[in-house]
Scaffold this active site. Structure first.
Site, PDB file in Angstrom:
ATOM      1  N   HIS A   1      -1.198   5.067  -5.086  1.00  0.00           N
ATOM      2  CA  HIS A   1      -2.315   5.842  -4.509  1.00  0.00           C
ATOM      3  C   HIS A   1      -3.396   4.839  -4.094  1.00  0.00           C
ATOM      4  O   HIS A   1      -3.155   3.954  -3.290  1.00  0.00           O
ATOM      5  CB  HIS A   1      -2.762   6.865  -5.571  1.00  0.00           C
TER       6      HIS A   1
ATOM      7  N   MET B   1       3.200  -2.448  -0.457  1.00  0.00           N
ATOM      8  CA  MET B   1       2.033  -1.575  -0.557  1.00  0.00           C
ATOM      9  C   MET B   1       1.266  -1.542   0.767  1.00  0.00           C
ATOM     10  O   MET B   1       1.198  -2.536   1.476  1.00  0.00           O
ATOM     11  CB  MET B   1       1.111  -2.049  -1.685  1.00  0.00           C
ATOM     12  N   GLY B   2       0.713  -0.364   1.057  1.00  0.00           N
ATOM     13  CA  GLY B   2      -0.028  -0.207   2.310  1.00  0.00           C
ATOM     14  C   GLY B   2       0.822   0.390   3.416  1.00  0.00           C
ATOM     15  O   GLY B   2       0.341   0.619   4.525  1.00  0.00           O
TER      16      GLY B   2
ATOM     17  N   HIS C   1       3.781   7.045   3.554  1.00  0.00           N
ATOM     18  CA  HIS C   1       2.890   8.110   3.111  1.00  0.00           C
ATOM     19  C   HIS C   1       3.715   9.343   2.785  1.00  0.00           C
ATOM     20  O   HIS C   1       4.704   9.620   3.462  1.00  0.00           O
ATOM     21  CB  HIS C   1       1.867   8.446   4.212  1.00  0.00           C
TER      22      HIS C   1
ATOM     23  N   ASP D   1      -4.840   2.311   3.600  1.00  0.00           N
ATOM     24  CA  ASP D   1      -5.130   1.158   2.741  1.00  0.00           C
ATOM     25  C   ASP D   1      -4.797  -0.173   3.416  1.00  0.00           C
ATOM     26  O   ASP D   1      -5.352  -1.208   3.044  1.00  0.00           O
ATOM     27  CB  ASP D   1      -4.344   1.272   1.427  1.00  0.00           C
TER      28      ASP D   1
ATOM     29  N   ARG E   1      -1.125  25.629 -14.308  1.00  0.00           N
ATOM     30  CA  ARG E   1      -0.208  25.450 -15.433  1.00  0.00           C
ATOM     31  C   ARG E   1       1.194  25.781 -14.926  1.00  0.00           C
ATOM     32  O   ARG E   1       1.640  26.926 -15.023  1.00  0.00           O
ATOM     33  CB  ARG E   1      -0.637  26.395 -16.557  1.00  0.00           C
TER      34      ARG E   1
HETATM   35  N1  COA Z   1       7.892  -0.226   1.390  1.00  0.00           N
HETATM   36  C1  COA Z   1       9.223  -0.241   1.465  1.00  0.00           C
HETATM   37  N2  COA Z   1       9.960   0.889   1.526  1.00  0.00           N
HETATM   38  C2  COA Z   1       9.312   2.061   1.511  1.00  0.00           C
HETATM   39  C3  COA Z   1       7.914   2.138   1.439  1.00  0.00           C
HETATM   40  C4  COA Z   1       7.187   0.942   1.365  1.00  0.00           C
HETATM   41  N3  COA Z   1       5.865   0.939   1.281  1.00  0.00           N
HETATM   42  N4  COA Z   1       7.526   3.421   1.428  1.00  0.00           N
HETATM   43  C5  COA Z   1       8.650   4.136   1.501  1.00  0.00           C
HETATM   44  N5  COA Z   1       9.728   3.319   1.540  1.00  0.00           N
HETATM   45  C6  COA Z   1      11.119   3.710   1.603  1.00  0.00           C
HETATM   46  C7  COA Z   1      11.631   3.967   0.198  1.00  0.00           C
HETATM   47  O1  COA Z   1      12.137   2.794  -0.395  1.00  0.00           O
HETATM   48  C8  COA Z   1      12.669   5.008   0.463  1.00  0.00           C
HETATM   49  O2  COA Z   1      13.807   4.377   0.990  1.00  0.00           O
HETATM   50  P1  COA Z   1      15.278   4.834   0.560  1.00  0.00           P
HETATM   51  O3  COA Z   1      15.373   6.273   1.003  1.00  0.00           O
HETATM   52  O4  COA Z   1      16.158   3.883   1.276  1.00  0.00           O
HETATM   53  O5  COA Z   1      15.306   4.716  -0.950  1.00  0.00           O
HETATM   54  C9  COA Z   1      12.070   5.855   1.571  1.00  0.00           C
HETATM   55  O6  COA Z   1      11.191   4.966   2.277  1.00  0.00           O
HETATM   56  C10 COA Z   1      11.280   7.057   1.067  1.00  0.00           C
HETATM   57  O7  COA Z   1      10.297   6.591   0.146  1.00  0.00           O
HETATM   58  P2  COA Z   1       9.687   7.442  -1.042  1.00  0.00           P
HETATM   59  O8  COA Z   1       8.945   6.526  -1.951  1.00  0.00           O
HETATM   60  O9  COA Z   1      10.740   8.303  -1.657  1.00  0.00           O
HETATM   61  O10 COA Z   1       8.735   8.415  -0.239  1.00  0.00           O
HETATM   62  P3  COA Z   1       7.503   9.150  -0.823  1.00  0.00           P
HETATM   63  O11 COA Z   1       7.138  10.192   0.164  1.00  0.00           O
HETATM   64  O12 COA Z   1       7.691   9.559  -2.229  1.00  0.00           O
HETATM   65  O13 COA Z   1       6.475   7.922  -0.835  1.00  0.00           O
HETATM   66  C11 COA Z   1       4.615   6.620  -0.999  1.00  0.00           C
HETATM   67  C12 COA Z   1       5.215   7.886  -0.406  1.00  0.00           C
HETATM   68  C13 COA Z   1       3.186   6.477  -0.500  1.00  0.00           C
HETATM   69  C14 COA Z   1       4.566   6.745  -2.537  1.00  0.00           C
HETATM   70  C15 COA Z   1       5.455   5.380  -0.604  1.00  0.00           C
HETATM   71  O14 COA Z   1       5.517   5.286   0.801  1.00  0.00           O
HETATM   72  C16 COA Z   1       4.929   4.110  -1.223  1.00  0.00           C
HETATM   73  O15 COA Z   1       5.229   3.801  -2.386  1.00  0.00           O
HETATM   74  N6  COA Z   1       4.109   3.328  -0.440  1.00  0.00           N
HETATM   75  C17 COA Z   1       3.502   2.145  -0.970  1.00  0.00           C
HETATM   76  C18 COA Z   1       2.239   2.491  -1.746  1.00  0.00           C
HETATM   77  C19 COA Z   1       1.088   2.859  -0.870  1.00  0.00           C
HETATM   78  O16 COA Z   1       0.802   2.208   0.102  1.00  0.00           O
HETATM   79  N7  COA Z   1       0.376   3.902  -1.295  1.00  0.00           N
HETATM   80  C20 COA Z   1      -0.787   4.398  -0.596  1.00  0.00           C
HETATM   81  C21 COA Z   1      -0.496   5.740  -0.031  1.00  0.00           C
HETATM   82  S1  COA Z   1      -1.831   6.318   0.983  1.00  0.00           S
END
Ligand code: COA
Length: 379
Positions: free
Chosen positions: A222, A266-267, A270, A321, A365
Protein backbone atom coordinates in the site's frame (compact mmCIF):
# COMPACT_ATOMS: atom_id res chain seq x y z
CA UNK A 1 -27.04 -25.91 -1.69
CA UNK A 2 -25.35 -22.84 -3.21
CA UNK A 3 -21.62 -23.16 -3.57
CA UNK A 4 -19.64 -21.14 -1.02
CA UNK A 5 -17.73 -18.29 -2.64
CA UNK A 6 -14.59 -16.96 -1.01
CA UNK A 7 -13.56 -13.41 -1.96
CA UNK A 8 -9.87 -13.52 -1.14
CA UNK A 9 -8.62 -10.01 -0.42
CA UNK A 10 -12.24 -8.84 -0.94
CA UNK A 11 -11.25 -8.46 -4.60
CA UNK A 12 -14.20 -7.34 -6.69
CA UNK A 13 -16.53 -7.09 -3.66
CA UNK A 14 -18.60 -3.92 -3.28
CA UNK A 15 -19.16 -3.44 0.45
CA UNK A 16 -20.96 -0.09 0.72
CA UNK A 17 -21.82 3.20 -0.98
CA UNK A 18 -19.59 6.24 -0.74
CA UNK A 19 -20.12 9.81 -1.93
CA UNK A 20 -16.53 10.81 -1.21
CA UNK A 21 -14.81 9.65 -4.40
CA UNK A 22 -15.31 7.52 -7.46
CA UNK A 23 -12.55 5.38 -8.98
CA UNK A 24 -13.45 4.29 -12.49
CA UNK A 25 -10.85 1.92 -13.97
CA UNK A 26 -12.69 1.70 -17.31
CA UNK A 27 -12.51 5.42 -18.03
CA UNK A 28 -9.30 5.65 -16.01
CA UNK A 29 -10.74 8.46 -13.94
CA UNK A 30 -10.87 9.53 -10.31
CA UNK A 31 -13.47 11.98 -9.05
CA UNK A 32 -13.47 13.66 -5.62
CA UNK A 33 -17.09 14.59 -4.83
CA UNK A 34 -17.67 14.63 -8.59
CA UNK A 35 -14.64 16.71 -9.63
CA UNK A 36 -11.85 15.11 -11.72
CA UNK A 37 -8.74 14.99 -9.55
CA UNK A 38 -6.66 16.42 -12.41
CA UNK A 39 -8.78 19.60 -12.43
CA UNK A 40 -8.46 19.95 -8.68
CA UNK A 41 -4.68 19.43 -8.85
CA UNK A 42 -4.35 22.08 -11.56
CA UNK A 43 -6.55 24.72 -9.99
CA UNK A 44 -6.92 24.24 -6.20
CA UNK A 45 -4.91 24.42 -3.03
CA UNK A 46 -4.78 21.32 -0.84
CA UNK A 47 -6.78 23.24 1.79
CA UNK A 48 -9.66 23.69 -0.71
CA UNK A 49 -9.58 19.98 -1.56
CA UNK A 50 -9.64 19.02 2.14
CA UNK A 51 -12.67 21.25 2.60
CA UNK A 52 -14.32 19.66 -0.45
CA UNK A 53 -13.73 16.11 0.79
CA UNK A 54 -15.22 16.89 4.20
CA UNK A 55 -18.10 19.15 3.18
CA UNK A 56 -19.03 17.86 -0.27
CA UNK A 57 -18.56 21.29 -1.90
CA UNK A 58 -15.61 23.57 -2.56
CA UNK A 59 -15.47 26.51 -0.14
CA UNK A 60 -16.69 30.00 -1.03
CA UNK A 61 -14.08 32.74 -0.56
CA UNK A 62 -15.52 33.48 2.87
CA UNK A 63 -15.58 29.82 3.93
CA UNK A 64 -12.00 29.37 2.74
CA UNK A 65 -10.86 32.37 4.78
CA UNK A 66 -12.51 30.99 7.90
CA UNK A 67 -11.19 27.45 7.27
CA UNK A 68 -7.67 28.69 6.57
CA UNK A 69 -7.67 30.83 9.70
CA UNK A 70 -8.58 27.78 11.79
CA UNK A 71 -6.07 25.50 10.06
CA UNK A 72 -3.20 28.00 10.46
CA UNK A 73 -3.92 28.47 14.16
CA UNK A 74 -3.66 24.70 14.80
CA UNK A 75 -0.31 23.97 13.13
CA UNK A 76 1.97 24.00 16.19
CA UNK A 77 2.75 20.81 18.05
CA UNK A 78 1.81 20.93 21.73
CA UNK A 79 4.66 20.18 24.13
CA UNK A 80 3.25 16.76 25.08
CA UNK A 81 3.33 15.60 21.43
CA UNK A 82 6.91 16.82 21.03
CA UNK A 83 7.79 15.00 24.26
CA UNK A 84 6.11 11.79 23.02
CA UNK A 85 8.06 11.97 19.73
CA UNK A 86 11.31 12.61 21.61
CA UNK A 87 10.74 9.43 23.61
CA UNK A 88 10.90 7.35 20.44
CA UNK A 89 14.33 6.13 19.31
CA UNK A 90 15.77 7.28 16.01
CA UNK A 91 15.72 3.63 14.99
CA UNK A 92 11.89 3.79 14.97
CA UNK A 93 10.48 4.06 11.45
CA UNK A 94 8.87 7.49 10.84
CA UNK A 95 5.58 5.67 10.15
CA UNK A 96 5.70 4.37 13.73
CA UNK A 97 6.41 7.92 14.91
CA UNK A 98 3.43 9.25 12.94
CA UNK A 99 1.15 6.47 14.19
CA UNK A 100 2.22 7.09 17.80
CA UNK A 101 1.80 10.87 17.49
CA UNK A 102 -1.77 10.49 16.22
CA UNK A 103 -2.56 8.05 19.00
CA UNK A 104 -1.21 10.46 21.64
CA UNK A 105 -3.11 13.36 20.04
CA UNK A 106 -6.28 11.29 20.39
CA UNK A 107 -5.57 10.40 24.00
CA UNK A 108 -5.07 14.09 24.84
CA UNK A 109 -7.96 15.49 22.80
CA UNK A 110 -10.68 17.06 24.98
CA UNK A 111 -13.38 15.65 22.67
CA UNK A 112 -11.75 12.20 22.44
CA UNK A 113 -14.92 10.19 23.02
CA UNK A 114 -17.27 12.54 21.16
CA UNK A 115 -18.11 11.34 17.63
CA UNK A 116 -20.75 13.99 16.89
CA UNK A 117 -20.55 15.71 13.50
CA UNK A 118 -19.09 18.90 15.01
CA UNK A 119 -16.54 17.08 17.18
CA UNK A 120 -15.37 14.88 14.30
CA UNK A 121 -15.04 17.87 11.98
CA UNK A 122 -12.95 19.67 14.59
CA UNK A 123 -10.77 16.59 15.18
CA UNK A 124 -10.26 16.04 11.44
CA UNK A 125 -9.32 19.69 10.86
CA UNK A 126 -6.93 19.95 13.79
CA UNK A 127 -5.26 16.64 12.86
CA UNK A 128 -4.89 17.82 9.25
CA UNK A 129 -3.39 21.10 10.53
CA UNK A 130 -0.93 19.58 13.02
CA UNK A 131 0.30 16.41 11.29
CA UNK A 132 2.76 18.18 8.94
CA UNK A 133 4.64 19.40 12.02
CA UNK A 134 5.06 15.76 13.13
CA UNK A 135 6.67 14.80 9.81
CA UNK A 136 8.79 17.96 9.65
CA UNK A 137 10.00 17.64 13.24
CA UNK A 138 10.75 13.93 12.86
CA UNK A 139 12.91 14.50 9.78
CA UNK A 140 14.73 17.39 11.50
CA UNK A 141 15.45 15.51 14.75
CA UNK A 142 16.93 12.67 12.66
CA UNK A 143 19.27 15.23 11.07
CA UNK A 144 20.13 16.76 14.43
CA UNK A 145 18.34 19.99 13.52
CA UNK A 146 16.09 22.02 15.83
CA UNK A 147 12.31 22.26 15.40
CA UNK A 148 11.10 25.01 13.06
CA UNK A 149 7.87 26.68 14.16
CA UNK A 150 5.07 26.96 11.57
CA UNK A 151 4.33 30.25 9.81
CA UNK A 152 0.78 31.52 9.52
CA UNK A 153 1.53 33.65 6.46
CA UNK A 154 2.13 30.57 4.27
CA UNK A 155 -0.31 28.10 2.72
CA UNK A 156 -0.35 24.43 3.78
CA UNK A 157 2.20 23.21 1.20
CA UNK A 158 4.62 26.13 1.59
CA UNK A 159 4.46 25.92 5.38
CA UNK A 160 5.06 22.14 5.33
CA UNK A 161 8.26 22.67 3.32
CA UNK A 162 9.24 25.60 5.54
CA UNK A 163 8.90 23.55 8.74
CA UNK A 164 10.87 20.66 7.18
CA UNK A 165 13.76 22.53 5.58
CA UNK A 166 13.82 25.84 7.45
CA UNK A 167 13.74 28.00 4.34
CA UNK A 168 11.10 29.21 1.93
CA UNK A 169 10.64 26.83 -0.99
CA UNK A 170 10.41 28.24 -4.52
CA UNK A 171 6.97 28.36 -6.16
CA UNK A 172 7.76 25.41 -8.49
CA UNK A 173 8.48 23.12 -5.53
CA UNK A 174 5.46 24.34 -3.53
CA UNK A 175 3.27 23.67 -6.56
CA UNK A 176 4.58 20.11 -7.10
CA UNK A 177 4.16 19.35 -3.41
CA UNK A 178 0.60 20.72 -3.41
CA UNK A 179 -0.23 18.52 -6.43
CA UNK A 180 1.16 15.43 -4.68
CA UNK A 181 -0.95 16.10 -1.58
CA UNK A 182 -4.11 16.45 -3.68
CA UNK A 183 -3.41 13.24 -5.63
CA UNK A 184 -2.71 11.30 -2.43
CA UNK A 185 -5.76 12.67 -0.57
CA UNK A 186 -8.39 10.09 -1.38
CA UNK A 187 -8.96 6.82 -3.25
CA UNK A 188 -12.22 5.15 -2.16
CA UNK A 189 -12.10 1.82 -0.29
CA UNK A 190 -8.34 1.17 -0.35
CA UNK A 191 -6.88 -0.94 2.48
CA UNK A 192 -6.18 1.89 4.94
CA UNK A 193 -9.50 3.66 4.35
CA UNK A 194 -11.33 0.38 4.76
CA UNK A 195 -9.38 -0.25 7.99
CA UNK A 196 -10.50 3.20 9.22
CA UNK A 197 -14.11 2.38 8.35
CA UNK A 198 -13.94 -1.02 10.09
CA UNK A 199 -12.65 0.63 13.27
CA UNK A 200 -15.23 3.43 13.05
CA UNK A 201 -18.01 0.87 12.58
CA UNK A 202 -17.42 -0.36 16.15
CA UNK A 203 -18.17 3.23 17.31
CA UNK A 204 -14.53 3.77 18.24
CA UNK A 205 -13.29 7.38 18.00
CA UNK A 206 -11.73 9.17 15.03
CA UNK A 207 -8.13 9.11 16.28
CA UNK A 208 -8.33 5.34 16.87
CA UNK A 209 -9.52 4.87 13.29
CA UNK A 210 -6.75 7.08 11.86
CA UNK A 211 -4.14 5.30 14.01
CA UNK A 212 -5.28 1.95 12.60
CA UNK A 213 -5.34 3.34 9.07
CA UNK A 214 -1.71 4.44 9.44
CA UNK A 215 -0.81 0.86 10.37
CA UNK A 216 -2.47 -0.37 7.18
CA UNK A 217 -0.79 2.31 5.08
CA UNK A 218 2.67 1.36 6.27
CA UNK A 219 2.90 -1.88 4.29
CA UNK A 220 4.78 -1.90 0.97
CA UNK A 221 1.75 -3.28 -0.89
CA UNK A 222 0.00 0.00 0.00
CA UNK A 223 1.55 3.35 1.00
CA UNK A 224 4.98 1.95 1.79
CA UNK A 225 5.49 1.54 -1.95
CA UNK A 226 6.61 5.17 -2.47
CA UNK A 227 9.52 4.57 -0.10
CA UNK A 228 10.25 1.19 -1.71
CA UNK A 229 10.44 2.85 -5.16
CA UNK A 230 13.27 5.03 -3.91
CA UNK A 231 15.07 2.01 -2.49
CA UNK A 232 14.91 0.53 -6.00
CA UNK A 233 16.44 3.71 -7.46
CA UNK A 234 19.10 3.63 -4.74
CA UNK A 235 19.84 -0.04 -5.39
CA UNK A 236 20.29 0.67 -9.10
CA UNK A 237 22.45 3.65 -8.08
CA UNK A 238 21.71 7.37 -8.46
CA UNK A 239 24.64 8.93 -10.27
CA UNK A 240 24.18 12.68 -10.51
CA UNK A 241 26.53 13.20 -13.44
CA UNK A 242 25.10 10.38 -15.55
CA UNK A 243 23.12 11.05 -18.75
CA UNK A 244 19.46 10.13 -19.03
CA UNK A 245 20.29 7.37 -21.57
CA UNK A 246 22.99 5.76 -19.44
CA UNK A 247 20.71 5.71 -16.38
CA UNK A 248 17.83 4.29 -18.44
CA UNK A 249 19.96 1.47 -19.75
CA UNK A 250 21.15 0.46 -16.24
CA UNK A 251 17.54 0.65 -15.00
CA UNK A 252 16.34 -1.55 -17.85
CA UNK A 253 18.95 -4.20 -17.03
CA UNK A 254 17.99 -4.07 -13.33
CA UNK A 255 14.30 -4.56 -14.16
CA UNK A 256 14.97 -7.49 -16.52
CA UNK A 257 17.00 -9.17 -13.81
CA UNK A 258 14.34 -8.49 -11.11
CA UNK A 259 11.57 -9.91 -13.28
CA UNK A 260 13.68 -12.94 -14.20
CA UNK A 261 13.90 -13.59 -10.45
CA UNK A 262 10.09 -13.19 -10.22
CA UNK A 263 10.43 -10.19 -7.91
CA UNK A 264 7.53 -7.84 -7.28
CA UNK A 265 8.70 -4.37 -8.18
CA UNK A 266 7.16 -1.73 -5.94
CA UNK A 267 5.42 1.21 -7.58
CA UNK A 268 3.92 -0.92 -10.34
CA UNK A 269 0.48 -2.53 -10.59
CA UNK A 270 -2.80 -1.78 -8.90
CA UNK A 271 -5.72 -3.81 -7.57
CA UNK A 272 -8.33 -1.64 -9.30
CA UNK A 273 -6.60 0.00 -12.27
CA UNK A 274 -5.33 -2.50 -14.79
CA UNK A 275 -4.51 -0.07 -17.61
CA UNK A 276 -2.65 2.57 -15.68
CA UNK A 277 -3.36 4.68 -12.61
CA UNK A 278 -5.43 7.81 -13.38
CA UNK A 279 -3.22 9.92 -11.09
CA UNK A 280 0.12 9.05 -12.68
CA UNK A 281 0.18 11.52 -15.64
CA UNK A 282 -0.43 14.48 -13.29
CA UNK A 283 2.18 13.29 -10.78
CA UNK A 284 4.65 12.53 -13.58
CA UNK A 285 4.25 16.14 -14.80
CA UNK A 286 5.07 17.31 -11.27
CA UNK A 287 8.12 15.00 -11.24
CA UNK A 288 9.21 16.36 -14.65
CA UNK A 289 8.96 19.89 -13.26
CA UNK A 290 11.22 18.91 -10.33
CA UNK A 291 13.71 17.14 -12.64
CA UNK A 292 13.89 20.32 -14.75
CA UNK A 293 14.10 22.58 -11.70
CA UNK A 294 16.92 20.61 -10.05
CA UNK A 295 18.59 19.63 -13.37
CA UNK A 296 18.57 15.88 -12.63
CA UNK A 297 18.12 14.08 -15.95
CA UNK A 298 19.53 10.84 -14.55
CA UNK A 299 16.37 10.50 -12.40
CA UNK A 300 14.28 10.66 -15.56
CA UNK A 301 16.50 7.98 -17.08
CA UNK A 302 16.00 5.63 -14.11
CA UNK A 303 12.26 6.35 -14.16
CA UNK A 304 11.70 5.72 -17.85
CA UNK A 305 14.14 2.80 -18.04
CA UNK A 306 12.24 0.86 -15.38
CA UNK A 307 8.84 1.86 -16.74
CA UNK A 308 9.66 0.80 -20.31
CA UNK A 309 11.21 -2.51 -19.28
CA UNK A 310 8.19 -3.39 -17.08
CA UNK A 311 5.79 -2.46 -19.87
CA UNK A 312 7.67 -4.56 -22.44
CA UNK A 313 7.93 -7.59 -20.15
CA UNK A 314 4.58 -7.62 -18.35
CA UNK A 315 2.50 -4.63 -19.55
CA UNK A 316 2.13 -3.58 -15.89
CA UNK A 317 1.83 0.19 -15.47
CA UNK A 318 3.18 2.44 -12.71
CA UNK A 319 0.94 3.55 -9.84
CA UNK A 320 0.98 6.94 -8.08
CA UNK A 321 3.80 5.91 -5.75
CA UNK A 322 6.17 5.50 -8.69
CA UNK A 323 6.45 9.20 -9.69
CA UNK A 324 5.77 10.42 -6.12
CA UNK A 325 8.86 8.73 -4.61
CA UNK A 326 11.50 10.42 -6.78
CA UNK A 327 9.61 13.73 -6.58
CA UNK A 328 9.92 13.77 -2.78
CA UNK A 329 13.56 12.68 -3.09
CA UNK A 330 14.37 15.64 -5.32
CA UNK A 331 12.64 18.01 -2.89
CA UNK A 332 15.04 16.82 -0.18
CA UNK A 333 12.86 14.55 1.95
CA UNK A 334 14.57 11.49 3.47
CA UNK A 335 13.26 8.28 1.90
CA UNK A 336 11.67 7.05 5.16
CA UNK A 337 9.57 10.22 5.29
CA UNK A 338 7.73 9.51 2.02
CA UNK A 339 4.95 7.36 3.51
CA UNK A 340 4.39 9.80 6.40
CA UNK A 341 3.85 12.44 3.68
CA UNK A 342 1.17 10.13 2.30
CA UNK A 343 -0.41 10.09 5.81
CA UNK A 344 -0.51 13.90 5.86
CA UNK A 345 -2.45 13.86 2.59
CA UNK A 346 -4.69 10.85 3.27
CA UNK A 347 -5.83 12.15 6.69
CA UNK A 348 -8.35 14.14 4.63
CA UNK A 349 -9.80 11.12 2.80
CA UNK A 350 -9.72 8.85 5.86
CA UNK A 351 -11.57 11.35 8.02
CA UNK A 352 -14.14 12.07 5.26
CA UNK A 353 -14.84 8.31 5.19
CA UNK A 354 -14.93 8.11 8.98
CA UNK A 355 -17.59 10.83 9.06
CA UNK A 356 -19.53 9.10 6.28
CA UNK A 357 -19.36 5.79 8.16
CA UNK A 358 -20.59 7.43 11.38
CA UNK A 359 -23.51 9.00 9.50
CA UNK A 360 -24.72 5.66 8.18
CA UNK A 361 -23.16 3.05 10.37
CA UNK A 362 -23.46 -0.70 10.38
CA UNK A 363 -20.88 -2.82 12.21
CA UNK A 364 -18.50 -4.30 9.62
CA UNK A 365 -18.29 -7.98 10.48
CA UNK A 366 -17.91 -10.40 7.55
CA UNK A 367 -18.17 -14.18 7.73
CA UNK A 368 -15.43 -16.75 7.42
CA UNK A 369 -15.51 -20.33 6.19
CA UNK A 370 -13.98 -22.71 8.72
CA UNK A 371 -11.39 -25.14 7.34
CA UNK A 372 -9.75 -26.35 10.56
CA UNK A 373 -10.11 -29.81 12.19
CA UNK A 374 -13.57 -31.36 12.57
CA UNK A 375 -15.17 -31.09 15.99
CA UNK A 376 -13.18 -33.08 18.56
CA UNK A 377 -13.18 -33.40 22.33
CA UNK A 378 -10.67 -33.47 25.16
CA UNK A 379 -9.99 -37.09 26.08
N1 COA B 1 5.87 -6.36 -10.05
C1 COA B 1 5.93 -7.53 -10.67
N2 COA B 1 4.83 -8.27 -10.95
C2 COA B 1 3.64 -7.78 -10.58
C3 COA B 1 3.51 -6.55 -9.93
C4 COA B 1 4.68 -5.82 -9.64
N3 COA B 1 4.63 -4.65 -9.02
N4 COA B 1 2.22 -6.30 -9.66
C5 COA B 1 1.55 -7.35 -10.14
N5 COA B 1 2.41 -8.25 -10.68
C6 COA B 1 2.07 -9.52 -11.29
C7 COA B 1 1.98 -10.58 -10.21
O1 COA B 1 3.23 -11.19 -9.97
C8 COA B 1 0.96 -11.50 -10.81
O2 COA B 1 1.58 -12.26 -11.81
P1 COA B 1 1.24 -13.81 -12.00
O3 COA B 1 -0.24 -13.83 -12.33
O4 COA B 1 2.15 -14.24 -13.08
O5 COA B 1 1.51 -14.45 -10.65
C9 COA B 1 -0.02 -10.57 -11.50
O6 COA B 1 0.76 -9.41 -11.84
C10 COA B 1 -1.19 -10.15 -10.62
O7 COA B 1 -0.68 -9.60 -9.41
P2 COA B 1 -1.43 -9.60 -8.02
O8 COA B 1 -0.46 -9.23 -6.96
O9 COA B 1 -2.18 -10.88 -7.84
O10 COA B 1 -2.52 -8.49 -8.28
P3 COA B 1 -3.24 -7.67 -7.18
O11 COA B 1 -4.40 -7.02 -7.85
O12 COA B 1 -3.50 -8.45 -5.96
O13 COA B 1 -2.07 -6.64 -6.84
C11 COA B 1 -0.83 -4.91 -6.01
C12 COA B 1 -2.13 -5.32 -6.70
C13 COA B 1 -0.80 -3.40 -5.88
C14 COA B 1 -0.80 -5.51 -4.59
C15 COA B 1 0.39 -5.41 -6.81
O14 COA B 1 0.35 -4.89 -8.11
C16 COA B 1 1.70 -5.09 -6.12
O15 COA B 1 2.13 -5.81 -5.22
N6 COA B 1 2.36 -3.96 -6.55
C17 COA B 1 3.56 -3.53 -5.90
C18 COA B 1 3.24 -2.73 -4.65
C19 COA B 1 2.74 -1.35 -4.94
O16 COA B 1 3.28 -0.64 -5.75
N7 COA B 1 1.72 -0.97 -4.18
C20 COA B 1 1.10 0.34 -4.29
C21 COA B 1 -0.27 0.20 -4.82
S1 COA B 1 -1.01 1.78 -5.14
Amino acid sequence: MTELQIHKGLAGVTVDYTAVSKVNPDSNSLLYRGYPVQELAARCSFEEVAYLLWNGELPTAEQLTEFTRYERSHRSLPDNIIAAIDLLPLTAHPMDVGRTAVSVMGACHPLAADSSVDANMEKATSLFAAFPAVVAYDQRRRRNQPLVEPRDDLGYAANFLWMTFGDEAPAEVVNAFNVSMILYAEHSFNASTFAARVITSTLADLHSAVTGAIGALKGPLHGGANEAVMHTFEEIGIRKDESEEEAASRAKAWMEDALAQKKKVMGFGHRVYKNGDSRVPTMKAALDAMIAYYGRDEILGLYSGLERAMDEAKSIKPNLDYPAGPTYHLMGFDTEMFTPLFIAARITGWTAHIMEQVASNSLIRPLSAYNGPDERHLS
